[in-house]
Design an enzyme around this catalytic site. Structure first.
Site, PDB file in Angstrom:
ATOM      1  N   GLY A  12      -9.370   5.227  43.799  1.00  0.00           N
ATOM      2  CA  GLY A  12     -10.804   5.479  43.661  1.00  0.00           C
ATOM      3  C   GLY A  12     -11.512   5.409  45.005  1.00  0.00           C
ATOM      4  O   GLY A  12     -12.713   5.156  45.077  1.00  0.00           O
ATOM      5  N   ASP A  62      -3.903  11.656  40.374  1.00  0.00           N
ATOM      6  CA  ASP A  62      -4.506  11.442  39.053  1.00  0.00           C
ATOM      7  C   ASP A  62      -3.808  10.235  38.435  1.00  0.00           C
ATOM      8  O   ASP A  62      -2.625  10.299  38.079  1.00  0.00           O
ATOM      9  CB  ASP A  62      -4.332  12.683  38.169  1.00  0.00           C
ATOM     10  CG  ASP A  62      -5.012  12.497  36.806  1.00  0.00           C
ATOM     11  OD1 ASP A  62      -5.432  11.355  36.496  1.00  0.00           O
ATOM     12  OD2 ASP A  62      -5.107  13.485  36.049  1.00  0.00           O
ATOM     13  N   SER A 141     -15.455  -6.357  36.400  1.00  0.00           N
ATOM     14  CA  SER A 141     -16.902  -6.145  36.252  1.00  0.00           C
ATOM     15  C   SER A 141     -17.485  -7.344  35.505  1.00  0.00           C
ATOM     16  O   SER A 141     -16.798  -7.959  34.666  1.00  0.00           O
ATOM     17  CB  SER A 141     -17.155  -4.872  35.425  1.00  0.00           C
ATOM     18  OG  SER A 141     -18.496  -4.839  34.976  1.00  0.00           O
ATOM     19  N   TYR A 155     -15.092  -0.081  27.986  1.00  0.00           N
ATOM     20  CA  TYR A 155     -15.189  -0.402  29.419  1.00  0.00           C
ATOM     21  C   TYR A 155     -15.122  -1.914  29.620  1.00  0.00           C
ATOM     22  O   TYR A 155     -14.329  -2.411  30.423  1.00  0.00           O
ATOM     23  CB  TYR A 155     -16.494   0.155  29.992  1.00  0.00           C
ATOM     24  CG  TYR A 155     -16.713  -0.179  31.457  1.00  0.00           C
ATOM     25  CD1 TYR A 155     -16.168   0.620  32.454  1.00  0.00           C
ATOM     26  CD2 TYR A 155     -17.460  -1.293  31.838  1.00  0.00           C
ATOM     27  CE1 TYR A 155     -16.371   0.319  33.804  1.00  0.00           C
ATOM     28  CE2 TYR A 155     -17.655  -1.604  33.180  1.00  0.00           C
ATOM     29  CZ  TYR A 155     -17.117  -0.795  34.150  1.00  0.00           C
ATOM     30  OH  TYR A 155     -17.311  -1.100  35.488  1.00  0.00           O
ATOM     31  N   LYS A 159     -12.183  -4.292  31.519  1.00  0.00           N
ATOM     32  CA  LYS A 159     -12.466  -5.147  32.672  1.00  0.00           C
ATOM     33  C   LYS A 159     -12.108  -6.609  32.388  1.00  0.00           C
ATOM     34  O   LYS A 159     -11.672  -7.337  33.282  1.00  0.00           O
ATOM     35  CB  LYS A 159     -13.938  -5.002  33.068  1.00  0.00           C
ATOM     36  CG  LYS A 159     -14.289  -3.600  33.581  1.00  0.00           C
ATOM     37  CD  LYS A 159     -13.472  -3.239  34.811  1.00  0.00           C
ATOM     38  CE  LYS A 159     -13.876  -1.917  35.436  1.00  0.00           C
ATOM     39  NZ  LYS A 159     -13.130  -1.602  36.662  1.00  0.00           N
ATOM     40  N   ILE A 188     -24.101  -2.663  40.804  1.00  0.00           N
ATOM     41  CA  ILE A 188     -24.140  -2.310  42.224  1.00  0.00           C
ATOM     42  C   ILE A 188     -24.873  -0.966  42.324  1.00  0.00           C
ATOM     43  O   ILE A 188     -24.657  -0.077  41.483  1.00  0.00           O
ATOM     44  CB  ILE A 188     -22.691  -2.178  42.783  1.00  0.00           C
ATOM     45  CG1 ILE A 188     -21.883  -3.477  42.548  1.00  0.00           C
ATOM     46  CG2 ILE A 188     -22.710  -1.801  44.257  1.00  0.00           C
ATOM     47  CD1 ILE A 188     -22.441  -4.733  43.178  1.00  0.00           C
TER      48      ILE A 188
HETATM   49  N1  LIG Z   1     -21.082   0.558  40.277  1.00  0.00           N
HETATM   50  C1  LIG Z   1     -21.194  -0.578  39.634  1.00  0.00           C
HETATM   51  O1  LIG Z   1     -22.305  -1.054  39.353  1.00  0.00           O
HETATM   52  C2  LIG Z   1     -19.966  -1.347  39.230  1.00  0.00           C
HETATM   53  C3  LIG Z   1     -20.121  -2.616  38.640  1.00  0.00           C
HETATM   54  C4  LIG Z   1     -19.001  -3.340  38.256  1.00  0.00           C
HETATM   55  C5  LIG Z   1     -17.742  -2.809  38.466  1.00  0.00           C
HETATM   56  N2  LIG Z   1     -17.599  -1.569  39.028  1.00  0.00           N
HETATM   57  C6  LIG Z   1     -16.244  -1.058  39.205  1.00  0.00           C
HETATM   58  O2  LIG Z   1     -16.041  -0.744  40.571  1.00  0.00           O
HETATM   59  C7  LIG Z   1     -15.116   0.344  40.678  1.00  0.00           C
HETATM   60  C8  LIG Z   1     -15.722   1.446  41.522  1.00  0.00           C
HETATM   61  O3  LIG Z   1     -16.951   1.834  40.931  1.00  0.00           O
HETATM   62  P1  LIG Z   1     -17.928   2.897  41.629  1.00  0.00           P
HETATM   63  O4  LIG Z   1     -19.309   2.562  41.221  1.00  0.00           O
HETATM   64  O5  LIG Z   1     -17.594   3.053  43.065  1.00  0.00           O
HETATM   65  O6  LIG Z   1     -17.512   4.201  40.806  1.00  0.00           O
HETATM   66  P2  LIG Z   1     -17.315   5.699  41.301  1.00  0.00           P
HETATM   67  O7  LIG Z   1     -17.379   6.556  40.098  1.00  0.00           O
HETATM   68  O8  LIG Z   1     -18.232   6.011  42.441  1.00  0.00           O
HETATM   69  O9  LIG Z   1     -15.832   5.660  41.862  1.00  0.00           O
HETATM   70  C9  LIG Z   1     -14.719   5.673  41.013  1.00  0.00           C
HETATM   71  C10 LIG Z   1     -13.684   6.584  41.633  1.00  0.00           C
HETATM   72  O10 LIG Z   1     -12.541   6.590  40.766  1.00  0.00           O
HETATM   73  C11 LIG Z   1     -12.045   7.906  40.739  1.00  0.00           C
HETATM   74  N3  LIG Z   1     -11.256   8.147  39.516  1.00  0.00           N
HETATM   75  C12 LIG Z   1     -11.695   8.179  38.245  1.00  0.00           C
HETATM   76  N4  LIG Z   1     -10.699   8.533  37.421  1.00  0.00           N
HETATM   77  C13 LIG Z   1      -9.595   8.713  38.186  1.00  0.00           C
HETATM   78  C14 LIG Z   1      -8.252   9.096  37.939  1.00  0.00           C
HETATM   79  N5  LIG Z   1      -7.819   9.408  36.692  1.00  0.00           N
HETATM   80  N6  LIG Z   1      -7.396   9.179  38.968  1.00  0.00           N
HETATM   81  C15 LIG Z   1      -7.818   8.899  40.225  1.00  0.00           C
HETATM   82  N7  LIG Z   1      -9.079   8.559  40.535  1.00  0.00           N
HETATM   83  C16 LIG Z   1      -9.958   8.458  39.530  1.00  0.00           C
HETATM   84  C17 LIG Z   1     -13.288   8.810  40.789  1.00  0.00           C
HETATM   85  O11 LIG Z   1     -12.963  10.123  41.236  1.00  0.00           O
HETATM   86  C18 LIG Z   1     -14.183   8.040  41.752  1.00  0.00           C
HETATM   87  O12 LIG Z   1     -14.030   8.502  43.083  1.00  0.00           O
HETATM   88  C19 LIG Z   1     -14.812   0.786  39.236  1.00  0.00           C
HETATM   89  O13 LIG Z   1     -13.600   0.185  38.826  1.00  0.00           O
HETATM   90  C20 LIG Z   1     -15.983   0.235  38.456  1.00  0.00           C
HETATM   91  O14 LIG Z   1     -15.661   0.003  37.109  1.00  0.00           O
HETATM   92  C21 LIG Z   1     -18.683  -0.836  39.418  1.00  0.00           C
END
Ligand SMILES: NC(=O)c1ccc[n+]([C@@H]2O[C@H](COP(=O)([O-])OP(=O)(O)OC[C@H]3O[C@@H](n4cnc5c(N)ncnc54)[C@H](O)[C@@H]3O)[C@@H](O)[C@H]2O)c1
Length: 248
Positions: A12, A62, A141, A155, A159, A188
């Protein structure tokens, strides 16, 4: 390729938090492999970080496909000879309410968030264990501790399981000098929270003691700390980055 600098794989890595983790680890001298299924975002992040002088490689992956996961780790080792750090950051969120979650959507969310974190760890460990060195950082999360407020039950369940997966992998890794920890962000400021809309965000922020969302850089700082020798005696731990939203 020099064998001195740490080699980090970030799933990711094209996303909001993953990209900041890549920048943070790159700025501390790591070679960084970005694994993401989004080729345009992946190559854009690769270019941006290379232009900043970091050693970065994008591998289109993927995480729903076992062969892509196998290829990610074999290609990384082919390029850099080793893997020191794995950050399981890829994830998808969904706000589908309980009554509307289908079998298919449940599987997709669980398979990307949880199954891929396990199998990426399993493949990384194949290379870490013989070297008796390495660390893994999972991203959970706050929803995995308190249930989903703005996100679905699938979700938050994925987590919660990541927090336990961290402990199981930490127990497995410890005899091999491999540490496994978890970062547990609250909301975030990212595309994910943007999608929740102004009304949800305004009321959510009121519930956070520090009265704001965190930044991807604040999460990346903790990822860096946990991956560094400063955290040499920390394993199986979950570190909250949530402005006081959850205190446990
Ligand atoms: N943004 C928030 O508020 C928040 C809060 C708590 C936890 N998180 C966790 O932090 C992590 C990153 O979140 P983010 O906000 O940067 O999300 P984001 O959507 O910006 O990034 C997630 C990335 O994962 C990639 N992805 C999704 N499915 C995929 C697959 N099958 N194969 C390969 N790549 C894949 C997407 O292309 C994307 O680039 C996640 O695990 C999310 O659950 C985020």
């Amino acid at each position: 390729m020099s064998n001195q600098e740490p080699v980090a794989v970030i799933t990711g890595g094209a996303g909001d938090i993953g990209k900041e983790a890549a920048r943070m680890l790159g700025s501390h001298g790591c070679s960084v492999v970005i694994a993401d299924y989004n080729p345009s975002a992946g190559t854009a992040v690769e270019k941006e970080l290379k232009d900043s002088g970091f050693n970065v490689l994008f591998i289109k992956t993927d995480l729903l496909k076992q062969n892509d996961i196998i290829n990610l780790f074999s290609e990384t080792v082919e390029q850099y000879n080793k893997i020191d750090i794995l950050v399981n950051c890829a994830g998808i969120s969904s706000r589908t309410p309980v009554q509307d979650i289908t079998f298919e959507e449940w599987d997709t969310v669980l398979n990307i968030n949880l199954r891929a974190s396990f199998f990426c760890s399993q493949y990384a460990l194949k290379y870490m264990v013989p070297r008796k060195s390495g660390c893994i950082i999972n991203i959970a999360s706050a929803a995995g501790k308190i249930g989903g407020v703005a996100v679905g039950a699938h979700y938050s369940s994925s987590k919660a399981a990541i927090i336990c997966l961290t402990k199981s992998l930490a127990l497995f890794g410890a005899p091999h000098n491999i540490r496994v920890n978890c970062v547990c962000p609250g909301p975030i400021a990212t595309a994910m929270t943007d999608e929740w809309g102004k009304e949800t965000n305004t009321s959510f922020i009121q519930k956070i003691p520090l009265k704001r969302y965190g930044t991807p850089t604040e999460v990346a700082e903790v990822i860096w700390f946990l991956s560094s020798d400063k955290a040499a005696y920390i394993t199986g731990e979950t570190v909250d980055v949530n402005g006081g939203l959850v205190m446990d």
